[in-house]
Write an enzyme that holds these catalytic residues in place. Structure first.
Site, mmCIF file in Angstrom:
data_model
loop_
_atom_site.group_PDB
_atom_site.id
_atom_site.type_symbol
_atom_site.label_atom_id
_atom_site.label_comp_id
_atom_site.label_asym_id
_atom_site.label_seq_id
_atom_site.Cartn_x
_atom_site.Cartn_y
_atom_site.Cartn_z
ATOM 1 N NE ARG A 42 -1.244 2.459 2.938
ATOM 2 C CZ ARG A 42 -0.703 3.559 3.466
ATOM 3 N NH1 ARG A 42 -0.585 4.664 2.738
ATOM 4 N NH2 ARG A 42 -0.260 3.576 4.705
ATOM 5 C CG ASP A 43 3.177 4.203 3.116
ATOM 6 O OD1 ASP A 43 3.094 5.134 2.317
ATOM 7 O OD2 ASP A 43 3.401 4.367 4.330
ATOM 8 C CG HIS A 74 3.623 4.247 9.366
ATOM 9 N ND1 HIS A 74 3.046 3.274 8.577
ATOM 10 C CD2 HIS A 74 3.983 5.233 8.504
ATOM 11 C CE1 HIS A 74 3.060 3.648 7.312
ATOM 12 N NE2 HIS A 74 3.632 4.841 7.239
ATOM 13 C CG HIS A 98 7.713 7.303 5.827
ATOM 14 N ND1 HIS A 98 7.512 7.030 4.500
ATOM 15 C CD2 HIS A 98 6.542 7.002 6.452
ATOM 16 C CE1 HIS A 98 6.272 6.586 4.318
ATOM 17 N NE2 HIS A 98 5.654 6.558 5.494
ATOM 18 C CB CYS A 141 2.228 10.321 1.581
ATOM 19 S SG CYS A 141 0.576 10.984 1.346
ATOM 20 C CG ASN A 184 6.755 2.957 4.691
ATOM 21 O OD1 ASN A 184 6.346 3.113 3.551
ATOM 22 N ND2 ASN A 184 6.002 3.194 5.744
#
Ligand code: COA
Ligand code: ZN
Length: 317
Positions: free
Chosen positions: A13-14, A209, A211, A242, A251
């Protein structure tokens, strides 16, 4: 018994939402299978957002359906999908998703840029979607995005993160994922942000989470582990970013976090020896090599043993 660290793979996803090419559905299935083969059991599969906003994930429903159909989701403990609003929730629910991730930026401007809502509108919608999911028996995680800084509004006060976490927990969220969306954080900022959350809600309800924009992803994760955090997001090869948050890079890499925590004696369930195979899969899909800092070393260890995959733990080599 070693203590467990749970690593949730968010690369599908990310990671993929930010690639210049859209990976075809079959490629996503191949990547999911490679991740499962490497021991990943908690995966964020996709997002149910506007297909024109994130065309790379426009096949969300078909992908989820195919993953169910091929028995891949049955091999996972958690297969999550991101939903930005009630419509996204309804699409995900109809596709059979039983674990959703909502996104609420802690800053005013990122909510507008990311999901076209003010902070208060986004908060109210997150509460409503959370309540609906709880009523449906669907698991809810809430990302508190830009929790260590916003590309538009600057630093994010920890108190604001704590207040929003309390509202989402009150609404019924199972997990709060504190997200340093643009990698603006420094390990020195971690205790003030995470200690009160772990104290208030326990380590099963808080995830981190990070990055790796400024190379501090692993340092942030280690500091968060010292604050008692036991759940971390990461993406294979450090894919990610993003599209709506300028400056966000990938990430922290799954291989870097798995190595960091395995080396410290935690159990992640991830087979480090298998991770280079997943990096090869990603390279095959994107045509570009993505890898975290530890990847060359993992490969050199494997070569030294002269076999592709060893049953001996990498630590003993
Ligand atoms: N999935 C698909 N379509 C959606 C949708 C969703 N989750 N939410 C809204 N829509 C559709 C509506 O049905 C409507 O379609 P129509 O014009 O054919 O009637 C249109 O989009 C506008 O609806 P609206 O509620 O006004 O949404 P919006 O334009 O304000 O967009 C988001 C809001 C959140 C859907 C959009 O900003 C988005 O998808 N952002 C992506 C965020 C993201 O993925 N960020 C990266 C991860 S954090
Ligand atoms: Zn992210």
């Amino acid at each position: 018994m070693p203590e467990i660290i749970r690593i949730t793979e968010v690369g599908l996803r990310d990671g993929l939402q930010n690639q210049p090419v859209a990976v075809p559905l079959q490629g996503k299935l191949t990547l999911l299978e490679a991740l499962i083969e490497a021991g990943l059991r908690h995966v964020e599969l996709t997002s149910f957002v506007r297909p024109d906003a994130v065309p790379q994930l426009a096949d969300a429903a078909q992908f989820v359906e195919a993953a169910f159909h091929q028995g891949l989701t049955a091999r996972l403990d958690d297969c999550m999908a991101l939903v930005p609003n009630m419509k996204g929730y309804e699409r995900a629910h109809a596709a059979g998703v039983r674990s959703v991730a909502l996104v609420l930026a802690v800053s005013e401007t990122l909510n507008v840029r990311n999901i076209n809502m003010t902070l208060e509108q986004a908060t109210v919608i997150c509460e409503a979607v959370t309540r609906r999911a709880v009523a449906d028996g669907v698991r809810v995680r809430v990302y508190l995005a830009a929790a260590m800084g916003c590309p538009f509004d600057g630093p994010s006060p920890p108190e604001r993160v704590h207040a929003l976490a309390a509202r989402m927990i009150d609404a019924g969220a199972d997990v709060i994922a504190v997200a340093d969306t643009i990698g603006a954080g420094h390990p020195a900022d971690v205790p003030a942000l995470f200690d009160p959350l772990v104290r208030a809600y326990g380590d099963t309800r808080i995830a981190a989470h990070f990055h790796d924009t400024r190379g501090l992803g692993s340092a942030l994760a280690w500091q968060a582990a010292l604050s008692g955090v036991r759940q971390f997001d990461a993406s294979i090869g450090g894919l990610g970013g993003c599209p709506f948050a300028p400056g966000a890079s990938g990430n922290v890499a799954t291989e870097d976090l798995a190595f960091l925590f395995e080396q410290a004696g935690f159990a992640t369930g991830i087979n480090l020896d298998r991770l280079p195979d997943v990096l090869d899969t990603v390279e095959g899909l994107l045509g570009v090599r993505h890898q975290g800092r530890v990847a060359p070393w993992l490969l050199s260890q494997r070569k030294k043993r002269g076999s592709r995959v060893s049953s001996t733990p990498i630590l003993s080599s």
